[in-house]
Each structure stands twice: as C-alpha cells, then as structure tokens.
Design a protein around this motif. Structure first.
Motif, PDB file in Angstrom:
ATOM      1  N   LEU A 186       0.827  -1.208   0.000  1.00  0.00           N
ATOM      2  CA  LEU A 186       0.000   0.000   0.000  1.00  0.00           C
ATOM      3  C   LEU A 186       0.862   1.259   0.000  1.00  0.00           C
ATOM      4  N   LYS A 187       1.927   1.225   0.771  1.00  0.00           N
ATOM      5  CA  LYS A 187       2.831   2.367   0.844  1.00  0.00           C
ATOM      6  C   LYS A 187       3.487   2.612  -0.514  1.00  0.00           C
ATOM      7  N   GLN A 188       3.931   1.555  -1.177  1.00  0.00           N
ATOM      8  CA  GLN A 188       4.553   1.690  -2.493  1.00  0.00           C
ATOM      9  C   GLN A 188       3.570   2.223  -3.528  1.00  0.00           C
ATOM     10  N   SER A 189       2.335   1.763  -3.480  1.00  0.00           N
ATOM     11  CA  SER A 189       1.349   2.240  -4.441  1.00  0.00           C
ATOM     12  C   SER A 189       1.043   3.726  -4.212  1.00  0.00           C
ATOM     13  N   LEU A 190       0.977   4.141  -2.947  1.00  0.00           N
ATOM     14  CA  LEU A 190       0.758   5.553  -2.653  1.00  0.00           C
ATOM     15  C   LEU A 190       1.936   6.409  -3.105  1.00  0.00           C
ATOM     16  N   LEU A 191       3.137   5.906  -2.939  1.00  0.00           N
ATOM     17  CA  LEU A 191       4.314   6.645  -3.386  1.00  0.00           C
ATOM     18  C   LEU A 191       4.348   6.769  -4.900  1.00  0.00           C
ATOM     19  N   SER A 192       3.936   5.720  -5.604  1.00  0.00           N
ATOM     20  CA  SER A 192       3.924   5.799  -7.066  1.00  0.00           C
ATOM     21  C   SER A 192       2.873   6.795  -7.546  1.00  0.00           C
ATOM     22  N   VAL A 193       1.729   6.847  -6.876  1.00  0.00           N
ATOM     23  CA  VAL A 193       0.706   7.838  -7.229  1.00  0.00           C
ATOM     24  C   VAL A 193       1.240   9.244  -6.972  1.00  0.00           C
ATOM     25  N   ARG A 194       1.922   9.396  -5.865  1.00  0.00           N
ATOM     26  CA  ARG A 194       2.498  10.703  -5.514  1.00  0.00           C
ATOM     27  C   ARG A 194       3.520  11.147  -6.559  1.00  0.00           C
ATOM     28  N   LYS A 195       4.358  10.223  -7.016  1.00  0.00           N
ATOM     29  CA  LYS A 195       5.351  10.557  -8.041  1.00  0.00           C
ATOM     30  C   LYS A 195       4.681  10.941  -9.354  1.00  0.00           C
ATOM     31  N   ASP A 196       3.628  10.219  -9.723  1.00  0.00           N
ATOM     32  CA  ASP A 196       2.890  10.539 -10.952  1.00  0.00           C
ATOM     33  C   ASP A 196       2.273  11.932 -10.870  1.00  0.00           C
ATOM     34  N   LEU A 197       1.707  12.259  -9.714  1.00  0.00           N
ATOM     35  CA  LEU A 197       1.118  13.586  -9.536  1.00  0.00           C
ATOM     36  C   LEU A 197       2.176  14.682  -9.577  1.00  0.00           C
ATOM     37  N   GLU A 198       3.341  14.392  -9.024  1.00  0.00           N
ATOM     38  CA  GLU A 198       4.427  15.368  -9.041  1.00  0.00           C
ATOM     39  C   GLU A 198       4.904  15.624 -10.469  1.00  0.00           C
ATOM     40  N   LYS A 199       5.015  14.548 -11.283  1.00  0.00           N
ATOM     41  CA  LYS A 199       5.405  14.705 -12.683  1.00  0.00           C
ATOM     42  C   LYS A 199       4.397  15.566 -13.438  1.00  0.00           C
ATOM     43  N   LYS A 200       3.118  15.267 -13.247  1.00  0.00           N
ATOM     44  CA  LYS A 200       2.063  16.014 -13.935  1.00  0.00           C
ATOM     45  C   LYS A 200       2.064  17.469 -13.503  1.00  0.00           C
ATOM     46  N   ARG A 201       2.268  17.717 -12.215  1.00  0.00           N
ATOM     47  CA  ARG A 201       2.307  19.089 -11.717  1.00  0.00           C
ATOM     48  C   ARG A 201       3.462  19.862 -12.342  1.00  0.00           C
ATOM     49  N   ASN A 202       4.623  19.226 -12.477  1.00  0.00           N
ATOM     50  CA  ASN A 202       5.772  19.880 -13.096  1.00  0.00           C
ATOM     51  C   ASN A 202       5.514  20.175 -14.576  1.00  0.00           C
ATOM     52  N   GLU A 203       4.859  19.239 -15.271  1.00  0.00           N
ATOM     53  CA  GLU A 203       4.513  19.481 -16.668  1.00  0.00           C
ATOM     54  C   GLU A 203       3.580  20.677 -16.797  1.00  0.00           C
ATOM     55  N   LEU A 204       2.601  20.734 -15.917  1.00  0.00           N
ATOM     56  CA  LEU A 204       1.640  21.837 -15.971  1.00  0.00           C
ATOM     57  C   LEU A 204       2.286  23.168 -15.610  1.00  0.00           C
ATOM     58  N   LYS A 205       3.256  23.151 -14.696  1.00  0.00           N
ATOM     59  CA  LYS A 205       3.972  24.385 -14.364  1.00  0.00           C
ATOM     60  C   LYS A 205       4.679  24.936 -15.592  1.00  0.00           C
ATOM     61  N   GLY A 206       5.315  24.047 -16.359  1.00  0.00           N
ATOM     62  CA  GLY A 206       5.989  24.475 -17.584  1.00  0.00           C
ATOM     63  C   GLY A 206       5.023  25.063 -18.589  1.00  0.00           C
ATOM     64  N   THR A 207       3.874  24.442 -18.738  1.00  0.00           N
ATOM     65  CA  THR A 207       2.864  24.944 -19.667  1.00  0.00           C
ATOM     66  C   THR A 207       2.343  26.300 -19.221  1.00  0.00           C
ATOM     67  N   VAL A 208       2.099  26.448 -17.932  1.00  0.00           N
ATOM     68  CA  VAL A 208       1.600  27.719 -17.405  1.00  0.00           C
ATOM     69  C   VAL A 208       2.630  28.823 -17.615  1.00  0.00           C
ATOM     70  N   LYS A 209       3.894  28.527 -17.381  1.00  0.00           N
ATOM     71  CA  LYS A 209       4.937  29.530 -17.575  1.00  0.00           C
ATOM     72  C   LYS A 209       5.009  29.982 -19.028  1.00  0.00           C
ATOM     73  N   SER A 210       4.935  29.009 -19.945  1.00  0.00           N
ATOM     74  CA  SER A 210       5.001  29.385 -21.365  1.00  0.00           C
ATOM     75  C   SER A 210       3.778  30.197 -21.770  1.00  0.00           C
ATOM     76  N   MET A 211       2.606  29.853 -21.248  1.00  0.00           N
ATOM     77  CA  MET A 211       1.400  30.619 -21.567  1.00  0.00           C
ATOM     78  C   MET A 211       1.462  32.022 -20.955  1.00  0.00           C
ATOM     79  N   GLN A 212       2.060  32.162 -19.772  1.00  0.00           N
ATOM     80  CA  GLN A 212       2.209  33.482 -19.167  1.00  0.00           C
ATOM     81  C   GLN A 212       3.134  34.359 -20.002  1.00  0.00           C
ATOM     82  N   LYS A 213       4.223  33.774 -20.517  1.00  0.00           N
ATOM     83  CA  LYS A 213       5.137  34.531 -21.370  1.00  0.00           C
ATOM     84  C   LYS A 213       4.434  34.991 -22.633  1.00  0.00           C
TER      85      LYS A 213
END
Length: 90
Positions: free
Chosen positions: A25-52
């Motif tokens: 259960l702990k490993q599955s939660l950590l993998s979900v957390r990593k996936d969310l972190e990746k997606k958040r970083n991707e969205l940050k990049g998109t937001v920055k480019s759209m702001q520019k």
C-alpha cells in the motif's frame, strides 16, 4: 448466519494488515504521488510558457493548426487532440 450480506458479497471482518500488505500500500501511494508530481511539473511548464505568451501578446504556433482544423469539413476531435499533444499543450 450472523454475517450480513451487502451488494451480494459477505461482509469481511476487520483484521489488521500484514507487513507485506502495508508495504504494498505504501509503495502504491508513493507511485501515485510521483505521478502527480510529474504532472504538476509538466503543468507548471505549460503555465509559464502561456504566461510569457500573454505578456508578449504573441500567438502560439499551434493556434494556426487548430484554426485550420476547425475550418476543414472533415474535422475530428482526435485530430485536435493530436495537434495539442504534438505541441505539448495536453
């Protein structure tokens, strides 16, 4: 029969989880957390480019592609999705 039946299956008794189950259960939660972190970083990049683009008032290159797709008679939603993914908007 002292067990209650809910939705066609017998109600399971609460039992403590084994160490193996806890680790899984702990490993599955950590993998979900990593996936969310990746997606958040991707969205940050998109937001920055759209702001520019908003500051400079430039039109992104993918806008012309989307506009040409809408003007076609054989417009499909999937072509739009592919175009936006190609330009890393989705």
């Amino acid at each position: 029969m002292s067990e209650s039946v809910e939705n066609g299956s017998p109600k399971k008794k609460n039992r403590p989880l084994s160490k193996k189950e806890v680790l899984e259960l702990k490993q599955s939660l950590l993998s979900v957390r990593k996936d969310l972190e990746k997606k958040r970083n991707e969205l940050k990049g998109t937001v920055k480019s759209m702001q520019k683009l908003a500051v400079t008032q430039e039109i992104p290159e993918w806008v012309q592609d989307v506009r040409s797709l809408y003007s076609q008679k054989d417009y499909t939603y999937w072509k739009l999705i592919r175009t936006l993914r190609k330009h890393k908007m989705l």
